[in-house]
Design a protein around this motif. Structure first.
Motif, PDB file in Angstrom:
ATOM      1  N   GLU A   1      -4.965  43.712  -2.583  1.00  0.00           N
ATOM      2  CA  GLU A   1      -4.752  43.558  -4.016  1.00  0.00           C
ATOM      3  C   GLU A   1      -5.464  44.647  -4.809  1.00  0.00           C
ATOM      4  N   LEU A   2      -6.674  45.013  -4.385  1.00  0.00           N
ATOM      5  CA  LEU A   2      -7.411  46.074  -5.079  1.00  0.00           C
ATOM      6  C   LEU A   2      -6.774  47.434  -4.839  1.00  0.00           C
ATOM      7  N   MET A   3      -6.225  47.657  -3.638  1.00  0.00           N
ATOM      8  CA  MET A   3      -5.508  48.905  -3.379  1.00  0.00           C
ATOM      9  C   MET A   3      -4.292  49.024  -4.288  1.00  0.00           C
ATOM     10  N   ASP A   4      -3.627  47.898  -4.513  1.00  0.00           N
ATOM     11  CA  ASP A   4      -2.467  47.881  -5.398  1.00  0.00           C
ATOM     12  C   ASP A   4      -2.877  48.239  -6.833  1.00  0.00           C
ATOM     13  N   LEU A   5      -4.011  47.692  -7.273  1.00  0.00           N
ATOM     14  CA  LEU A   5      -4.518  48.032  -8.608  1.00  0.00           C
ATOM     15  C   LEU A   5      -4.901  49.506  -8.685  1.00  0.00           C
ATOM     16  N   GLU A   6      -5.512  50.013  -7.606  1.00  0.00           N
ATOM     17  CA  GLU A   6      -5.927  51.414  -7.575  1.00  0.00           C
ATOM     18  C   GLU A   6      -4.712  52.336  -7.672  1.00  0.00           C
ATOM     19  N   ALA A   7      -3.648  51.974  -6.949  1.00  0.00           N
ATOM     20  CA  ALA A   7      -2.438  52.795  -6.989  1.00  0.00           C
ATOM     21  C   ALA A   7      -1.833  52.815  -8.388  1.00  0.00           C
ATOM     22  N   GLY A   8      -2.018  51.734  -9.142  1.00  0.00           N
ATOM     23  CA  GLY A   8      -1.498  51.676 -10.500  1.00  0.00           C
ATOM     24  C   GLY A   8      -2.454  52.210 -11.540  1.00  0.00           C
ATOM     25  N   GLY A   9      -3.601  52.737 -11.109  1.00  0.00           N
ATOM     26  CA  GLY A   9      -4.573  53.297 -12.032  1.00  0.00           C
ATOM     27  C   GLY A   9      -5.320  52.272 -12.853  1.00  0.00           C
ATOM     28  N   LEU A  10      -5.379  51.015 -12.370  1.00  0.00           N
ATOM     29  CA  LEU A  10      -6.023  49.947 -13.135  1.00  0.00           C
ATOM     30  C   LEU A  10      -7.409  49.584 -12.634  1.00  0.00           C
ATOM     31  N   LEU A  11      -7.785  50.054 -11.457  1.00  0.00           N
ATOM     32  CA  LEU A  11      -9.067  49.651 -10.873  1.00  0.00           C
ATOM     33  C   LEU A  11     -10.181  50.510 -11.427  1.00  0.00           C
ATOM     34  N   GLN A  12     -11.186  49.858 -12.054  1.00  0.00           N
ATOM     35  CA  GLN A  12     -12.288  50.611 -12.651  1.00  0.00           C
ATOM     36  C   GLN A  12     -13.395  50.944 -11.659  1.00  0.00           C
ATOM     37  N   GLU A  13     -13.355  50.335 -10.472  1.00  0.00           N
ATOM     38  CA  GLU A  13     -14.427  50.541  -9.506  1.00  0.00           C
ATOM     39  C   GLU A  13     -14.409  51.982  -8.986  1.00  0.00           C
ATOM     40  N   ASP A  14     -15.590  52.535  -8.750  1.00  0.00           N
ATOM     41  CA  ASP A  14     -15.700  53.874  -8.174  1.00  0.00           C
ATOM     42  C   ASP A  14     -15.710  53.828  -6.650  1.00  0.00           C
ATOM     43  N   ARG A  15     -15.889  52.639  -6.094  1.00  0.00           N
ATOM     44  CA  ARG A  15     -15.978  52.501  -4.638  1.00  0.00           C
ATOM     45  C   ARG A  15     -14.623  52.206  -4.025  1.00  0.00           C
ATOM     46  N   ASP A  16     -14.562  52.362  -2.707  1.00  0.00           N
ATOM     47  CA  ASP A  16     -13.342  52.088  -1.962  1.00  0.00           C
ATOM     48  C   ASP A  16     -12.989  50.604  -2.058  1.00  0.00           C
ATOM     49  N   PRO A  17     -11.707  50.242  -2.276  1.00  0.00           N
ATOM     50  CA  PRO A  17     -11.322  48.831  -2.376  1.00  0.00           C
ATOM     51  C   PRO A  17     -11.711  47.995  -1.163  1.00  0.00           C
ATOM     52  N   VAL A  18     -11.672  48.587   0.025  1.00  0.00           N
ATOM     53  CA  VAL A  18     -12.060  47.851   1.232  1.00  0.00           C
ATOM     54  C   VAL A  18     -13.538  47.494   1.175  1.00  0.00           C
ATOM     55  N   GLU A  19     -14.344  48.438   0.682  1.00  0.00           N
ATOM     56  CA  GLU A  19     -15.782  48.187   0.551  1.00  0.00           C
ATOM     57  C   GLU A  19     -16.050  47.110  -0.491  1.00  0.00           C
ATOM     58  N   VAL A  20     -15.314  47.163  -1.608  1.00  0.00           N
ATOM     59  CA  VAL A  20     -15.492  46.160  -2.656  1.00  0.00           C
ATOM     60  C   VAL A  20     -15.072  44.788  -2.155  1.00  0.00           C
ATOM     61  N   SER A  21     -13.964  44.724  -1.410  1.00  0.00           N
ATOM     62  CA  SER A  21     -13.466  43.432  -0.926  1.00  0.00           C
ATOM     63  C   SER A  21     -14.428  42.781   0.058  1.00  0.00           C
ATOM     64  N   ALA A  22     -15.243  43.590   0.743  1.00  0.00           N
ATOM     65  CA  ALA A  22     -16.204  43.031   1.698  1.00  0.00           C
ATOM     66  C   ALA A  22     -17.275  42.204   1.002  1.00  0.00           C
ATOM     67  N   ARG A  23     -17.382  42.349  -0.321  1.00  0.00           N
ATOM     68  CA  ARG A  23     -18.386  41.587  -1.068  1.00  0.00           C
ATOM     69  C   ARG A  23     -18.118  40.084  -0.979  1.00  0.00           C
ATOM     70  N   ILE A  24     -16.855  39.694  -0.822  1.00  0.00           N
ATOM     71  CA  ILE A  24     -16.548  38.266  -0.727  1.00  0.00           C
ATOM     72  C   ILE A  24     -17.279  37.648   0.452  1.00  0.00           C
ATOM     73  N   VAL A  25     -17.426  38.414   1.543  1.00  0.00           N
ATOM     74  CA  VAL A  25     -18.094  37.899   2.739  1.00  0.00           C
ATOM     75  C   VAL A  25     -19.595  37.765   2.504  1.00  0.00           C
ATOM     76  N   SER A  26     -20.215  38.824   1.987  1.00  0.00           N
ATOM     77  CA  SER A  26     -21.667  38.792   1.788  1.00  0.00           C
ATOM     78  C   SER A  26     -22.063  37.787   0.718  1.00  0.00           C
ATOM     79  N   ARG A  27     -21.308  37.750  -0.375  1.00  0.00           N
ATOM     80  CA  ARG A  27     -21.626  36.809  -1.462  1.00  0.00           C
ATOM     81  C   ARG A  27     -21.445  35.367  -1.001  1.00  0.00           C
ATOM     82  N   TYR A  28     -20.349  35.110  -0.289  1.00  0.00           N
ATOM     83  CA  TYR A  28     -20.089  33.765   0.219  1.00  0.00           C
ATOM     84  C   TYR A  28     -21.227  33.311   1.135  1.00  0.00           C
ATOM     85  N   ARG A  29     -21.621  34.156   2.074  1.00  0.00           N
ATOM     86  CA  ARG A  29     -22.663  33.759   3.033  1.00  0.00           C
ATOM     87  C   ARG A  29     -24.005  33.546   2.349  1.00  0.00           C
ATOM     88  N   GLU A  30     -24.283  34.361   1.349  1.00  0.00           N
ATOM     89  CA  GLU A  30     -25.521  34.187   0.587  1.00  0.00           C
ATOM     90  C   GLU A  30     -25.543  32.816  -0.084  1.00  0.00           C
TER      91      GLU A  30
END
Length: 417
Positions: A199-228
């Motif tokens: 989903e973030l890659m799709d936003l990036e392709a449309g020029g809508l993603l404000q994140e400077d990091r790779d979408p795969v790296e950003v999506s990994a946050r769901i795992v770390s945040r959930y476990r925390e």
């Protein structure tokens, strides 16, 4: 085939909708212009009897199953959309059988993630949405719900004081069990990570993603945040009888993670005291309203949360979780709160309002206990606070409570100067 409507409270106005027409062909004058997320099915919003309903065209057995699942989740007070009805037995004008429709109540002030990104949002929106989704997933897993299709697309978001609150909107793949295994939770997490990355890659392709990091790296946050969050909420903790101050420490940690403590259960065994805390995300102003209802104390929200945390700890520490909370609150007010606030000498009462004094005494006791590594009686804490801390405070009542009738006099004296 006869048209069938399944609903807890059927609305006769449902019969006025054009069920013999495929949903994607419904006339525009029936539809509400609301943003729709990405869906495998046709979804439309309609206004009916003063409410806005979301109508999703789907196979009859799946519609019925999702309707029942959403009803159960609503009874469990889970953050999700409210089911309204299932309409089946639809037949087109030419005799063609049509799919059933699942109807849910539109969640007011909510938006799908793509609609949020169509607006001017500050950087970091993706991580805040993922944080909200992690909170939702933890709550669902604690309740025994396996989602099976975790994604931003299957979630609605409401703004929440600079952050977002997430709500489940699609439960067709979900399963409810008494308890989820670690493997089931990890499976949901992996589904979430992969879906969010796409989903973030799709936003990036449309020029809508404000994140400077790779979408795969950003999506990994769901795992770390959930476990925390999961570890903080479900981890057991053994404490000795003289270390009850650690209860407050545990509550502080949960508050820092964005959770409020709804229940606090303390059980004693031969190895010590085991703390189990059940979190509950609550709405703005909840604490001040609850404290006012229980005790009559009218204080600000953060003060109320601090006082309620102490009330909950008092309830659990005295083994009175099963009693009427208004009775326990009265005892706490009489035996804990009022004795502490009355201990302030008359010459110091203008320093701070009583609720703030009580809050600061609790803070002071926690620091004293942390240094001493054992419990400190609240009587000792208030005595030390009055002796060493309170005298150095400015007189807030004098600053904040100026009599307005004195203002002209103050102005004149300044003019003469």
């Amino acid at each position: 085939m006869a048209l069938e409507i399944t609903a807890a409270r059927p609305d006769p106005a449902l019969l006025d909708l054009p069920w013999r027409i495929p949903l994607e062909e419904w006339p525009e004058d029936l539809l509400a212009a609301l943003p729709r997320g990405i869906s495998r099915h046709v979804v439309r919003f309609v206004r009916l009897s003063g409410r806005v309903l979301a109508v999703k065209e789907i196979k009859a057995d799946i519609a019925q199953r999702e309707y029942e699942m959403l009803r159960i989740l609503n009874r469990m007070d889970m953050p999700c959309v409210e089911p309204f009805a299932v309409v089946s037995g639809r037949v087109a004008e030419d005799g063609t059988e049509l799919d059933a429709c699942l109807i849910t109540v539109h969640l007011q002030f909510s938006l799908p993630y793509r609609a949020l990104y169509s607006q001017s949002l500050r950087k970091g929106t993706a991580t805040r949405l993922i944080d909200a989704l992690a909170v939702l997933l933890v709550r669902l897993h604690l309740a025994g719900f396996w989602w099976g299709d975790v994604s931003l697309s299957n979630t609605l978001f409401r703004r929440d004081a600079g952050a977002f609150a997430a709500y489940l909107v699609d439960a067709e793949t979900g399963e409810l069990r008494p308890r989820l295994s670690d493997g089931q939770r990890e499976h949901d997490l992996e589904i979430a990570r992969v879906n969010i990355a796409g989903e973030l890659m799709d936003l990036e392709a449309g020029g809508l993603l404000q994140e400077d990091r790779d979408p795969v790296e950003v999506s990994a946050r769901i795992v770390s945040r959930y476990r925390e969050l999961w570890d903080a909420l479900t981890g057991s903790q053994l404490i000795a009888d003289e270390e009850r101050w650690r209860v407050d420490d545990r509550i502080r940690s949960l508050n820092a993670l964005g959770f409020d403590v709804d229940e606090l259960a303390i059980t004693t065994d031969i190895d010590g005291t085991s703390i189990q805390i059940q979190p509950k995300v609550v709405d703005s102003g909840h604490h001040s309203r609850r404290l006012l209802r229980l005790t009559g104390l009218d204080v600000r929200e953060n003060q109320a949360r601090r006082l309620l945390n102490d009330l909950d700890a008092y309830t659990a520490g005295t083994g009175r979780q099963g009693e009427d909370e208004t009775i326990v609150a009265h005892d706490w007010l009489t035996n804990v709160y009022e004795p502490v606030t009355r201990r302030v000498p008359r010459e110091l009462v203008t320093k701070l309002e009583p609720a703030e004094v009580f809050h600061e005494v609790l803070e002071h006791r926690w620091y004293m206990a942390e240094r001493a590594q054992h419990d400190i009686p609240i009587e000792d804490a208030i005595d030390d606070y009055v002796r060493s801390i309170l005298p150095g405070k400015p007189d807030e009542q004098a600053v904040l409570g100026i009599d307005t009738q004195q203002l002209p006099v103050i102005a004149k004296s300044k003019g003469r100067g």
